[in-house]
Design an enzyme around this catalytic site. Structure first.
Site, PDB file in Angstrom:
ATOM      1  N   HIS A 109       0.861  -1.187   0.000  1.00  9.36           N
ATOM      2  CA  HIS A 109       0.000   0.000   0.000  1.00  9.36           C
ATOM      3  C   HIS A 109       0.903   1.244   0.000  1.00  9.36           C
ATOM      4  O   HIS A 109       1.798   1.342   0.849  1.00  9.36           O
ATOM      5  CB  HIS A 109      -0.830   0.057   1.285  1.00  9.36           C
ATOM      6  CG  HIS A 109      -2.100  -0.748   1.253  1.00  9.36           C
ATOM      7  ND1 HIS A 109      -2.116  -2.114   1.350  1.00  9.36           N
ATOM      8  CD2 HIS A 109      -3.400  -0.353   1.153  1.00  9.36           C
ATOM      9  CE1 HIS A 109      -3.387  -2.534   1.318  1.00  9.36           C
ATOM     10  NE2 HIS A 109      -4.181  -1.492   1.190  1.00  9.36           N
ATOM     11  N   GLU A 148      -1.629   6.618  -1.142  1.00 10.67           N
ATOM     12  CA  GLU A 148      -3.077   6.812  -1.061  1.00 10.67           C
ATOM     13  C   GLU A 148      -3.411   8.256  -0.670  1.00 10.67           C
ATOM     14  O   GLU A 148      -4.372   8.829  -1.164  1.00 10.67           O
ATOM     15  CB  GLU A 148      -3.658   5.809  -0.050  1.00 10.67           C
ATOM     16  CG  GLU A 148      -5.177   5.705  -0.049  1.00 10.67           C
ATOM     17  CD  GLU A 148      -5.698   4.572   0.830  1.00 10.67           C
ATOM     18  OE1 GLU A 148      -4.876   3.874   1.477  1.00 10.67           O
ATOM     19  OE2 GLU A 148      -6.932   4.388   0.887  1.00 10.67           O
ATOM     20  N   ASP A 179     -11.182  -2.818  -2.729  1.00  7.93           N
ATOM     21  CA  ASP A 179     -10.667  -2.449  -1.406  1.00  7.93           C
ATOM     22  C   ASP A 179     -11.534  -3.022  -0.276  1.00  7.93           C
ATOM     23  O   ASP A 179     -11.305  -4.146   0.145  1.00  7.93           O
ATOM     24  CB  ASP A 179     -10.520  -0.927  -1.297  1.00  7.93           C
ATOM     25  CG  ASP A 179      -9.386  -0.521  -0.343  1.00  7.93           C
ATOM     26  OD1 ASP A 179      -8.703  -1.411   0.191  1.00  7.93           O
ATOM     27  OD2 ASP A 179      -9.178   0.691  -0.143  1.00  7.93           O
TER      28      ASP A 179
END
Ligand SMILES: [Zn+2]
Length: 329
Positions: free
Chosen positions: A188, A191, A268
């Site tokens: 990740h 974002e 997600d």
């Protein structure tokens, strides 16, 4: 219908378990629509909303028996397959991966869904938390190596600080160990800020980045991702609900395509965010992607999937076949 691939799907253990229990007891499941309205009106966009995700757990952990686990994984996979998905990768916490018989139970759920959707495939991925203390992280990595022999497909690295530059010494070592065990590695990043994207893209073994939204505003980062052939897992609804972008129209998906960065889509947290893989492709179409570009999203997903070559070939044949059929129709 175009087969769709979901490369970024979290297990949402409690929301899924709540749906399973609600069906069993003929009651309504938790109202995530109301939850989202509160989230988007009362919590400021960005990290604060992300931290809100795990605060509401409508089903208790002790209800997560083996049968309930199979049912909640099948619930996620059925949603994906029923929305036209041909492939989904589900991310599980390290605690879940360490549960006895994790891999056989996952395959039982996948098999149950394939009874109704024979073309559908799924693989499990373990989310590893870099800020856990050394011994706990060691146990988690060992569990992943053991599960890799039984078919665990990959790992997903989580770390702090998420939106500022993190220290990648532990992350690099974990990525190298996972890759040497044959596991795919995704991370990740990007974002809520451009932090960590360059660092993550340079880690050996990393072939995908989850979100990477903020790379799209920096030509240097876009070039880096394109040069390294890193596939970006774009989650449009998640970016909207958590406030990574101000509106769908302003989402920079097109900038990745223009820069030659491979893009695949993800849902997600679809229960909490109220989305499906079909809806994500619909949003990409709203951003102006052509039918051919939507097919390429699936092709990118299949190419970057943490799955066997045999499954990849079968999935690619499915996408090609459906495109040919739609051209003839
Ligand atoms: Zn995620």
């Amino acid at each position: 219908m175009l087969p769709k691939a979901d490369l970024h799907l979290h297990q949402e253990w409690s929301p899924r378990l709540d749906r399973v229990l609600a069906r069993r007891h003929h009651r309504a499941p938790f109202d995530w629509g109301a939850w989202r309205r509160t989230l988007t009106t009362e919590v400021s966009p960005g990290m604060a909303r992300l931290q809100h995700l795990t605060r509401t757990q409508p089903a208790p952990a002790d209800a997560d028996t083996d049968d309930a686990f199979v049912d909640r994984v099948a619930d996620a996979l059925t949603d994906s397959a029923a929305a036209g998905g041909c492939y989904a990768e589900v991310r599980f916490s390290e605690e879940t991966v360490r549960r006895p018989r994790f891999m056989p139970l996952f395959r039982r759920a996948e098999q149950a869904v394939r009874q109704e959707f024979p073309d559908f495939h799924a693989e499990p991925v373990a989310s590893l938390v870099m800020w856990h203390e050394r011994q706990r992280l060691r146990r988690a990595v060992n569990a992943c190596r053991r599960a890799a022999d039984e078919g665990l497909a990959g790992v997903d690295l989580l770390y702090v600080p998420y939106a500022e530059e993190a220290d990648w010494r532990v992350g690099r070592a974990v990525a190298a160990e996972a890759a040497s065990a044959g596991l795919g590695v995704t991370v990740h990043a990007g974002e809520f800020s451009p932090a960590n994207i360059a660092a993550v893209a340079s880690i050996d073994g990393v072939s995908r980045i989850g979100h990477a939204t903020h790379a799209a505003y920096d030509p240097k980062l876009l070039r880096l991702l394109a040069d390294r052939g890193i596939t970006v897992e774009v989650c449009l609804t998640a970016n909207l609900v958590l406030g990574s972008v101000p509106s769908l129209a302003e989402h920079p998906l097109r900038a990745f395509l223009d820069a030659g960065v491979p893009v695949a889509l993800g849902t997600d947290n679809p229960v909490q965010f109220g989305t499906s893989i079909d809806r994500e492709y619909g949003q990409a179409a709203q951003l102006g992607l052509s039918a051919g570009e939507l097919s390429d999203l699936t092709r990118n997903g299949v190419r970057a999937a943490f799955t066997s070559q045999q499954r990849r070939d079968a999935l690619m044949a499915l996408v090609d076949g459906s495109e040919r059929a739609s051209r003839l129709a």
